[in-house]
Design a protein around this motif. Structure first.
Motif, mmCIF file in Angstrom:
data_model
loop_
_atom_site.group_PDB
_atom_site.id
_atom_site.type_symbol
_atom_site.label_atom_id
_atom_site.label_comp_id
_atom_site.label_asym_id
_atom_site.label_seq_id
_atom_site.Cartn_x
_atom_site.Cartn_y
_atom_site.Cartn_z
ATOM 1 N N SER A 107 0.813 -1.220 0.000
ATOM 2 C CA SER A 107 0.000 0.000 0.000
ATOM 3 C C SER A 107 0.847 1.271 0.000
ATOM 4 N N ALA A 108 2.178 1.127 0.111
ATOM 5 C CA ALA A 108 3.068 2.295 0.129
ATOM 6 C C ALA A 108 3.269 2.827 -1.286
ATOM 7 N N GLN A 109 3.500 4.136 -1.388
ATOM 8 C CA GLN A 109 3.717 4.787 -2.674
ATOM 9 C C GLN A 109 5.166 5.260 -2.800
ATOM 10 N N GLY A 110 5.659 5.278 -4.037
ATOM 11 C CA GLY A 110 7.043 5.657 -4.282
ATOM 12 C C GLY A 110 7.382 7.057 -3.810
ATOM 13 N N ALA A 111 6.489 8.023 -4.050
ATOM 14 C CA ALA A 111 6.758 9.400 -3.630
ATOM 15 C C ALA A 111 6.916 9.481 -2.118
ATOM 16 N N GLU A 112 6.101 8.728 -1.405
ATOM 17 C CA GLU A 112 6.174 8.675 0.057
ATOM 18 C C GLU A 112 7.527 8.116 0.506
ATOM 19 N N LEU A 113 7.975 7.058 -0.152
ATOM 20 C CA LEU A 113 9.258 6.442 0.176
ATOM 21 C C LEU A 113 10.416 7.402 -0.073
ATOM 22 N N PHE A 114 10.449 8.032 -1.242
ATOM 23 C CA PHE A 114 11.576 8.901 -1.582
ATOM 24 C C PHE A 114 11.553 10.205 -0.787
ATOM 25 N N ASP A 115 10.378 10.685 -0.402
ATOM 26 C CA ASP A 115 10.320 11.846 0.488
ATOM 27 C C ASP A 115 10.932 11.509 1.847
ATOM 28 N N ALA A 116 10.676 10.304 2.335
ATOM 29 C CA ALA A 116 11.260 9.885 3.614
ATOM 30 C C ALA A 116 12.783 9.827 3.517
ATOM 31 N N ILE A 117 13.292 9.353 2.387
ATOM 32 C CA ILE A 117 14.739 9.310 2.180
ATOM 33 C C ILE A 117 15.315 10.723 2.196
ATOM 34 N N ALA A 118 14.657 11.642 1.494
ATOM 35 C CA ALA A 118 15.139 13.024 1.430
ATOM 36 C C ALA A 118 15.153 13.670 2.814
ATOM 37 N N ARG A 119 14.128 13.414 3.605
ATOM 38 C CA ARG A 119 14.070 14.014 4.945
ATOM 39 C C ARG A 119 15.200 13.505 5.836
ATOM 40 N N ARG A 120 15.550 12.241 5.704
ATOM 41 C CA ARG A 120 16.664 11.719 6.506
ATOM 42 C C ARG A 120 17.989 12.301 6.024
ATOM 43 N N LEU A 121 18.132 12.465 4.720
ATOM 44 C CA LEU A 121 19.361 13.050 4.187
ATOM 45 C C LEU A 121 19.527 14.487 4.670
ATOM 46 N N ALA A 122 18.423 15.199 4.815
ATOM 47 C CA ALA A 122 18.475 16.591 5.269
ATOM 48 C C ALA A 122 19.103 16.714 6.652
ATOM 49 N N LYS A 123 19.034 15.648 7.448
ATOM 50 C CA LYS A 123 19.591 15.696 8.801
ATOM 51 C C LYS A 123 21.110 15.789 8.811
ATOM 52 N N ILE A 124 21.760 15.300 7.749
ATOM 53 C CA ILE A 124 23.226 15.300 7.742
ATOM 54 C C ILE A 124 23.817 16.155 6.627
ATOM 55 N N ALA A 125 22.988 16.647 5.705
ATOM 56 C CA ALA A 125 23.495 17.466 4.602
ATOM 57 C C ALA A 125 23.903 18.841 5.128
ATOM 58 N N PRO A 126 24.985 19.427 4.610
ATOM 59 C CA PRO A 126 25.413 20.754 5.060
ATOM 60 C C PRO A 126 24.433 21.834 4.619
ATOM 61 N N ASP A 127 24.399 22.922 5.380
ATOM 62 C CA ASP A 127 23.502 24.026 5.050
ATOM 63 C C ASP A 127 24.029 24.878 3.900
ATOM 64 N N ASP A 128 25.342 24.840 3.687
ATOM 65 C CA ASP A 128 25.909 25.627 2.593
ATOM 66 C C ASP A 128 26.896 24.770 1.804
ATOM 67 N N GLY A 129 27.148 25.166 0.586
ATOM 68 C CA GLY A 129 28.050 24.411 -0.270
ATOM 69 C C GLY A 129 27.346 23.238 -0.926
ATOM 70 N N SER A 130 27.846 22.846 -2.072
ATOM 71 C CA SER A 130 27.258 21.737 -2.820
ATOM 72 C C SER A 130 28.082 20.477 -2.608
ATOM 73 N N LEU A 131 27.398 19.363 -2.385
ATOM 74 C CA LEU A 131 28.094 18.096 -2.192
ATOM 75 C C LEU A 131 27.554 17.047 -3.154
ATOM 76 N N PRO A 132 28.446 16.260 -3.768
ATOM 77 C CA PRO A 132 27.988 15.161 -4.625
ATOM 78 C C PRO A 132 27.381 14.042 -3.787
ATOM 79 N N LEU A 133 26.476 13.299 -4.400
ATOM 80 C CA LEU A 133 25.759 12.222 -3.709
ATOM 81 C C LEU A 133 25.846 10.940 -4.520
ATOM 82 N N GLY A 134 26.176 9.852 -3.844
ATOM 83 C CA GLY A 134 26.109 8.523 -4.436
ATOM 84 C C GLY A 134 24.934 7.772 -3.845
#
Length: 433
Positions: A107-134
């Motif tokens: 019953s889960a949707q892809g957008a819901e899954l990827f939004d959850a991933i993005a929110r967790r990444l936001a916890k460790i991503a820097p506030d300034d500067g661009s960083l590459p992601l694998g």
């Protein structure tokens, strides 16, 4: 029939001698060649559009590791001298009944899954500067570029809707934008097996095959001259889907009741996710024949966990641990000494079969890239079976040596930790150019 004779019958069904393994390796090699040519094959031979690292990749980088029921995001630093350190990491389950969510159910949707991933990444991503992601995405994809990969089908019982057939790179980029992570620069999508090979090659070199022998099973290798580019490229074999090994009745029963009947047949014989389930099916048959006491829990799927399997193999002497496991996990009481030994013997047969089948696939890869067996080859392996299961790594290495007695250089295996995390970070720098 007695318990003893039933065990001997199982031994005959589950044991694979070198001549049988040679046939499997040859069939695997042929399936590789067919898949690489785009012909019908159970091996997908998916291009990664990545080569091996040089060891001098350097800089800060982010990584996502999505390969099962748990997800991990991390920030890492590469020092340019084959060194990598993790600066920050965040883990979270994709299923949490207490919290009331399931991001990988039907019953889960892809957008819901990827939004959850993005929110967790936001916890460790820097506030300034661009960083590459694998982005380690450990599921079969049709990859047409380093950041363009369409999911062919889910494995590992995941059923999230709206992802199969979609470009997971685009799903990730869109979710990052929705969640305001515009400074994150996704550069590469890769499989965890590819990440394992890249991480090991960056750390010390000397490897050309990567593998996962854990909850799942897969292998990749460096194709010396890929048909798409004419240059070396890592190929994700998706070896767990190989269908060239005969099933026992227990394998067939497990396959029929899985979410993907007919698919991932080798993985269902090799990976830790399924070994406990095959053991359970054997024990069910033995209880039905009166060889073991009845157990109300034996009819519950996945009741035998990976940690339990290791405990069974480690148990010696009077096998008291097996008796305790039977009582506490299966509600099975009154196992005598012969019954305890039989349970352990079946688990040993299943573990050894897993290791020997994995070895046969590695031999197929070596023969594909080096028919004269003259070059140096190394296999980097991540996963709980290889790292923790008693006797597994030794049986795998022993089988490799037995199958390749005329190789100019022994094919060495070694543990490669965290390929899905650090490997993704390194790959983001490898993909820079």
């Amino acid at each position: 029939m007695t318990l003893s004779s039933s065990l001997e019958q199982l031994r005959a069904e589950l044991s694979l001698d070198l001549s049988q393994l040679d046939v499997i390796a040859l069939d695997f090699e042929r399936a590789m060649a067919a898949g690489l040519r785009g012909q019908s094959s159970s091996l997908k031979m998916l291009p990664s559009f990545l080569g091996l690292p040089t060891g001098d990749e350097k800089g800060d980088v982010l990584a996502i590791d999505f390969g099962g029921t748990n997800l991990r995001v991390m920030a890492a630093r590469l020092d340019g001298s084959r060194g990598a350190t993790i600066a920050a990491v965040d883990r979270f389950p994709l299923v949490d009944a207490k919290a009331g969510y399931n991001l990988i159910g039907a019953s889960a949707q892809g957008a819901e899954l990827f939004d959850a991933i993005a929110r967790r990444l936001a916890k460790i991503a820097p506030d300034d500067g661009s960083l590459p992601l694998g982005f380690t995405f450990s599921f079969p994809c049709e990859q047409t570029a380093v950041m363009r990969a369409s999911l062919l089908h889910w494995t590992k019982e995941i059923q999230t809707q709206g992802v199969v057939g979609q470009d997971v790179g685009n799903l990730l980029v869109t979710a990052l934008k929705r969640n305001g992570l515009t400074r994150v620069e996704p550069r590469v999508i890769l499989n965890d097996t590819v990440g394992t090979l890249i991480a090991a090659a960056y750390d010390a070199g000397g490897v050309d095959i990567g593998a996962i022998c854990g909850t799942g099973h897969n292998a990749c290798y460096l194709e010396p001259k890929h048909p798409l580019t004419g240059a070396p490229m890592i190929v994700n074999i998706e070896s767990g889907n190989f269908d060239g090994v005969a099933q026992t009745r227990f394998d067939a029963q497990l396959d029929r009741t899985s979410v993907n009947p007919g698919g991932q047949r080798l993985e269902k014989m090799v990976s830790g996710k399924y070994l406990g389930e095959i053991l359970r099916l054997v024990l069910v048959e033995w209880t039905e024949k009166g060889f073991l006491p009845k157990s109300p829990r034996l009819h519950e799927t996945n009741v035998v966990s990976g940690a339990v399997l290791d405990q069974i193999l480690l148990d010696h002497g009077d096998h008291a641990a097996i008796d305790r496991i039977a009582r506490e996990k299966l509600q099975m009481t009154g196992l005598d000494a012969e019954q305890r030994r039989a349970v352990q013997a079946v688990m040993r047969l299943l573990a050894d079969r897993s290791a020997r089948l994995a070895s046969a696939s590695f031999v197929g890869i070596v023969r594909h890239t080096d028919p004269k067996l003259q070059a140096v080859h190394g296999v980097a392996i991540d996963g709980s079976l290889y790292e923790k299961m008693p006797g597994y790594a030794a049986e795998l290495q022993r089988t490799l040596e037995g199958m390749l007695p005329k190789a100019e250089h022994p094919v060495a295996t070694r543990l490669a930790k965290d390929g899905s995390g650090i490997g993704a970070a390194i790959a983001a720098r490898v993909a820079k150019g």
